[in-house]
Scaffold this active site. Structure first.
Site, PDB file in Angstrom:
ATOM      1  N   LEU A  41      20.962 -29.316 -36.830  1.00 39.01           N
ATOM      2  CA  LEU A  41      20.193 -29.927 -35.753  1.00 39.01           C
ATOM      3  C   LEU A  41      19.578 -28.897 -34.814  1.00 39.01           C
ATOM      4  O   LEU A  41      18.475 -29.078 -34.309  1.00 39.01           O
ATOM      5  CB  LEU A  41      21.077 -30.888 -34.939  1.00 39.01           C
ATOM      6  CG  LEU A  41      21.557 -32.138 -35.670  1.00 39.01           C
ATOM      7  CD1 LEU A  41      22.486 -32.944 -34.780  1.00 39.01           C
ATOM      8  CD2 LEU A  41      20.370 -33.000 -36.100  1.00 39.01           C
ATOM      9  N   GLY A  42      20.303 -27.828 -34.526  1.00 41.81           N
ATOM     10  CA  GLY A  42      19.773 -26.845 -33.588  1.00 41.81           C
ATOM     11  C   GLY A  42      20.851 -25.892 -33.140  1.00 41.81           C
ATOM     12  O   GLY A  42      22.007 -25.966 -33.562  1.00 41.81           O
ATOM     13  N   GLU A  43      20.461 -24.950 -32.255  1.00 42.53           N
ATOM     14  CA  GLU A  43      21.423 -23.965 -31.807  1.00 42.53           C
ATOM     15  C   GLU A  43      21.287 -23.749 -30.309  1.00 42.53           C
ATOM     16  O   GLU A  43      20.219 -23.911 -29.719  1.00 42.53           O
ATOM     17  CB  GLU A  43      21.231 -22.644 -32.543  1.00 42.53           C
ATOM     18  CG  GLU A  43      19.868 -21.994 -32.317  1.00 42.53           C
ATOM     19  CD  GLU A  43      19.746 -20.672 -33.042  1.00 42.53           C
ATOM     20  OE1 GLU A  43      20.470 -19.738 -32.658  1.00 42.53           O
ATOM     21  OE2 GLU A  43      18.939 -20.590 -33.992  1.00 42.53           O
ATOM     22  N   GLY A  44      22.400 -23.372 -29.689  1.00 40.73           N
ATOM     23  CA  GLY A  44      22.420 -22.992 -28.295  1.00 40.73           C
ATOM     24  C   GLY A  44      22.751 -21.522 -28.174  1.00 40.73           C
ATOM     25  O   GLY A  44      22.648 -20.751 -29.138  1.00 40.73           O
ATOM     26  N   GLY A  45      23.172 -21.110 -26.981  1.00 43.63           N
ATOM     27  CA  GLY A  45      23.451 -19.710 -26.756  1.00 43.63           C
ATOM     28  C   GLY A  45      24.620 -19.200 -27.559  1.00 43.63           C
ATOM     29  O   GLY A  45      24.622 -18.052 -28.018  1.00 43.63           O
ATOM     30  N   ALA A  47      26.590 -21.571 -29.823  1.00 46.15           N
ATOM     31  CA  ALA A  47      27.077 -22.538 -30.813  1.00 46.15           C
ATOM     32  C   ALA A  47      25.911 -23.171 -31.549  1.00 46.15           C
ATOM     33  O   ALA A  47      24.788 -23.238 -31.039  1.00 46.15           O
ATOM     34  CB  ALA A  47      27.917 -23.615 -30.135  1.00 46.15           C
ATOM     35  N   VAL A  49      24.685 -26.709 -33.792  1.00 47.23           N
ATOM     36  CA  VAL A  49      24.991 -28.138 -33.818  1.00 47.23           C
ATOM     37  C   VAL A  49      24.493 -28.723 -35.137  1.00 47.23           C
ATOM     38  O   VAL A  49      23.359 -28.462 -35.566  1.00 47.23           O
ATOM     39  CB  VAL A  49      24.334 -28.872 -32.632  1.00 47.23           C
ATOM     40  CG1 VAL A  49      24.724 -30.351 -32.650  1.00 47.23           C
ATOM     41  CG2 VAL A  49      24.741 -28.237 -31.310  1.00 47.23           C
ATOM     42  N   LYS A  65      29.573 -29.519 -32.946  1.00 45.63           N
ATOM     43  CA  LYS A  65      29.169 -28.278 -32.301  1.00 45.63           C
ATOM     44  C   LYS A  65      30.186 -27.208 -32.676  1.00 45.63           C
ATOM     45  O   LYS A  65      31.380 -27.366 -32.413  1.00 45.63           O
ATOM     46  CB  LYS A  65      29.109 -28.470 -30.782  1.00 45.63           C
ATOM     47  CG  LYS A  65      28.474 -27.305 -30.035  1.00 45.63           C
ATOM     48  CD  LYS A  65      28.147 -27.704 -28.599  1.00 45.63           C
ATOM     49  CE  LYS A  65      27.352 -26.624 -27.901  1.00 45.63           C
ATOM     50  NZ  LYS A  65      26.928 -27.054 -26.538  1.00 45.63           N
ATOM     51  N   ASP A 158      23.197 -27.175 -15.376  1.00 46.43           N
ATOM     52  CA  ASP A 158      22.049 -26.848 -16.240  1.00 46.43           C
ATOM     53  C   ASP A 158      21.275 -28.117 -16.600  1.00 46.43           C
ATOM     54  O   ASP A 158      20.954 -28.366 -17.764  1.00 46.43           O
ATOM     55  CB  ASP A 158      22.507 -26.126 -17.497  1.00 46.43           C
ATOM     56  CG  ASP A 158      21.346 -25.420 -18.221  1.00 46.43           C
ATOM     57  OD1 ASP A 158      20.306 -25.189 -17.578  1.00 46.43           O
ATOM     58  OD2 ASP A 158      21.496 -25.112 -19.411  1.00 46.43           O
TER      59      ASP A 158
END
Length: 814
Positions: A41-45, A47, A49, A65, A158
């Site tokens: 699905l995507g990524e954060g800083g 982790a 997902v 996650k 945030d």
């Protein structure tokens, strides 16, 4: 195979590696415990997902996650666990839920949360070209979610569009706040692991960051930092642009970013639109207006609200997200906003927009007030003129003042309604009565009666009683006073006594009024029908149900003869008869009567009138008893919305609707969700009426039942005891309300295994309810006694079983 791998996601799930995870652990179709990976699905800083499917114990789509490879440092793990704990603490429809947590085979932590298939807030709004009003509705959902987090002691830190996702379900927008990755606990800490923030590390997104957050003194951050971010989001929803140019912020040095956020004041939203040039038309089209109309729509309230939320000095911002949402509701209802300037012109303008018809009536009433004074003065001056001329002037005065009475009474949005601006009009009229110019006793008494009736309609009971008692004293001192005028004044005074819970005084006055109206006006008169109706309400409150039933039916028949089958008086009597049938346990008849009342009110007023809300609450109560929770819930929510718009958030009518909503939620098993609206209602009643009072006691009884049903029986028992004491003080020990409370108290005591006390309460309840003719409720007491003896292991000590309720009867409510 190493865990580092390609960072792109395949276009469709299969056996290919997903995202950055090239290892078999994260291939489509592979499992992590009970979850089957489907797509990246995507990524954060720190982790990534994934979309996954849970296979047991339920089958559903979830989001997983997982900490990125190489990011499993102590600080990252601590933040990851803090986010998981923050989400686990919350239970709100607009906050993503956490379902599970664990570690992969290679030891990287993960948690499983609700899958939100939405798009960022601003993208959703522009893609669907939502109006400003629709955007504000979504924004208020977000405020509710943020307030819930704050109540749980969590600051998000945030808030931005990509962390507020919106999807569409059944044609309605559903918002979820996500990503609590940099959340902060207000009290204590979210995880036992230490989170260390390095000097110079900026947590959050600069474009949405509060000045104090930009200072990076995390110890001094509180919930008002999120309020600032909400203000920025509101700014972007309204204008399609951010307060500060994000490109400039990205290019600026670290210190310059801090300076801009701390020191520079952004343009107001309406000014921002004017500065966008050609882009302003695109922005306006996305909101279904042209640019000039958009500027007009933003100028004023929405400018003030947005800029107050984004105040540099946090002490000048809104105190809570609830306060911010409330001010938006004020704007939508054309009420003065907290953020607005307190000028008289502004507040009068708000009143005119919200109450155009009322304003016209008030203006005419003011003219009539002056006209009445002139007429009465002329009457006084002309006393030497022939008696026939004086009588003519007196009659003229009476006609003018009758018109005044109609205008003042119409100022109330609905019987029981309150609007502080209308009250200001009445206060000014009352002040005029203190000065010279009204030396005609009959004129003064009539005006004071009109003022008192209008105050009573607004639930301003002290002011109403003062004016009505003054009018009554004037009339009582005159042997030549018209007996009907005296009765009219006493009629309104009786209702003030009823609202104060002084039922004996109210009954005595209404019986007198009914006798006078029947003898002086004849039996076929609307004042006779009104007196029967209100006397029936008082007698029902006193527990004299058969007399009340007779009066409601007589009043109903009279209104039908006088006004036809679709008059307001007809609907009001159907509603009261429905309540009596509900009280007796005949819910089928109760529903029939309440639906007739509702259909008449809708035909007269349309869908947004306070009278329709009143009928909706009555019908919702019956549907709740019949287990039709979905329709009942919809009716209660509609009633709350209408009443808040008509009366303001602190009115007792709002409280009664909140009580019904709480009962519906409790009946569905959502006891925790029922407690909040109930406590809000109880606070409103206490502020409005004080204690002891019937409304306060009855709402406390509902709270006790919800606490008991929710497993808090000890707290419920204390509340039941207080309620019974209050009822006995108000009505005496034999009243049916006391018996009903003892019935419920007996159930609570049985759960606490205080069997001897439970037996005493249930026996007394049975006898008093039976004596009141409430055989259905008496039967429930009998059933509970039988259950008690079985649990207790005691032989039956009484024989009230001939009235036992059927085991599949309706669930009981206070």
């Amino acid at each position: 195979m190493p865990e580092d791998g390609p960072t792109t996601a395949p276009t469709s799930p299969g056996d290919e590696a997903l995202g950055r995870e090239g290892g078999v652990e994260f291939c489509a179709g592979r499992q992590i415990d009970g979850y089957v990976i489907r797509e990246f699905l995507g990524e954060g800083g720190f982790a990534d997902v994934y979309l996954a499917e849970q296979t047991a114990p339920v089958r559903r789509r979830v989001a997983i996650k997982i900490v990125k490879p190489g990011m499993d440092t102590r600080e990252v793990i601590a933040r990851f666990e803090a986010e998981r704990q923050a989400l686990a603490l919350m239970d709100h429809p607009h906050v993503a839920k956490v379902f599970d947590a664990g570690s992969t085979q290679t030891g990287r932590p993960y948690f499983v949360m609700e899958y939100v298939s939405g798009v960022p807030l601003t993208e959703h709004c522009d893609r669907n070209r939502l109006t400003i009003e629709d955007r504000l509705d979504l924004f208020m959902q977000m405020c509710d979610a943020v307030q819930h987090a704050h109540q749980k002691g969590i600051i998000h830190r945030d808030l931005k569009p990509s962390n507020v996702l919106v999807s569409i379900h059944d044609g309605r927008s559903d918002l979820k706040v996500i990503d609590f990755g940099v959340a902060k606990a207000l009290h204590g800490q979210l995880t036992e692991k230490t989170i260390f923030t390095a000097q110079g590390q900026l947590l959050g997104t600069p474009a949405y960051m509060s000045p104090e957050q930009a200072e990076m003194t995390a110890q001094d951050i509180d919930t008002r930092s999120d309020l600032y971010s909400l203000g920025v989001l509101l700014y972007e929803l309204l204008t399609g642009a951010l307060p500060f140019d994000p490109t400039s912020l990205r290019r600026a040095a670290f210190g310059e970013i801090q300076r801009i956020i701390r020191e520079e004041d952004p343009a107001k939203p309406s000014t921002k639109i004017s500065s966008l040039g050609a882009a302003s038309e695109t922005c306006a089209l996305n909101r279904r207006v042209d640019s000039k109309e958009l500027v007009r729509e933003l100028r004023g309230d929405l400018d003030w609200i947005t800029m107050k939320a984004m105040e540099k000095d946090r002490t000048r911002r809104y105190a809570t997200a609830t306060d911010l949402a409330a001010d938006i509701r004020h704007h939508l209802h054309h009420e003065p906003v907290i953020a607005g300037p307190p000028s008289a012109t502004y507040r009068i303008g708000k009143f005119v927009r919200r109450n155009r018809a009322v304003t016209l009536a008030a203006a005419v009433a003011a003219v009539v007030l002056v006209a009445g004074s002139v007429v009465s003065t002329l009457f006084a001056v002309g006393q030497s003129i022939a008696r026939t001329r004086a009588q003519h002037e007196a009659e003229r005065t009476r006609v003018v003042l009758g018109f005044l009475q109609d205008m003042l009474t119409s100022a109330a949005p609905h019987r029981g309604g309150r609007d502080a601006r209308v009250a200001d009009l009445l206060d000014e009229a009352a002040r005029q009565l203190q000065g010279p110019g009204l030396d005609d006793w009959e004129t003064e008494a009539t005006i004071r009666t009109a003022l008192g009736a209008s105050y009573a309609h607004l639930d301003l009971l002290d002011e109403a009683q003062d004016q009505l008692q003054r009018a009554h004293a004037i009339l009582a001192a005159r042997p030549d006073a018209n007996e009907v005028d005296v009765a009219v004044t006493r009629f309104h005074l009786a209702w003030v006594h009823r609202e104060r819970g002084e039922l004996d005084a109210a009954e005595s006055m209404l019986r007198h009024c009914l006798t006078v109206f029947e003898s002086k006006l004849g039996p076929e008169h609307d004042r006779v029908a009104d007196s029967m109706h209100y006397l029936g309400i008082v007698l029902a409150a006193k527990g004299e149900l058969e007399q009340a039933d007779s009066l409601f039916n007589r009043s109903l028949a009279l209104w039908q003869r006088l006004k036809g089958p679709t008059d307001k008086g007809v609907a009001e009597n159907y509603a009261e008869l429905g309540k009596l049938h509900e009280l007796r346990g005949d819910f089928q008849k109760a529903e029939h009567h309440q639906r007739k009342a509702m259909s008449i009110f809708r035909a007269i007023y349309g869908d947004e009138h306070a009278g329709v809300a009143h009928a909706g609450i009555n019908l919702a109560a019956v549907l709740r008893e019949r287990g039709q929770f979905e329709e009942a819930d919809t009716l209660a929510l509609e009633a709350i919305k209408i009443r808040r718009a008509a009366y303001g958030p602190e009115h007792p009518a709002v409280a009664s609707a909140l009580v019904e909503l709480a009962l519906i939620r409790s009946a569905k098993g959502d006891h925790a969700g029922a407690a909040n609206p109930l406590r809000e209602a109880l606070a409103i009643y206490r502020r409005s009426f004080g204690e002891p009072h019937d409304y306060v006691a009855t709402t406390s009884l509902v709270l006790a039942k919800i606490l008991d049903d929710g497993g808090q029986s000890l707290a419920a028992a204390e509340t039941y005891a207080d309620v019974i004491a209050a009822y006995v003080g108000l009505f005496g020990d034999d009243h049916w309300k006391v018996g009903n409370a003892r019935n419920l108290y007996g159930v609570c005591l049985t759960r606490l295994r205080r069997y001897d006390e439970a037996e005493q309460q249930l026996l007394i309840a049975y006898e008093s309810l039976l004596a009141a003719g409430l055989t259905e409720r008496a039967g429930r007491a009998a059933t509970r006694l039988a259950d008690l003896y079985e649990l207790w292991g005691q032989p039956v000590k009484a024989e009230p079983w001939r009235h036992r309720a059927s085991p599949d009867g309706p669930a009981e409510s206070p």
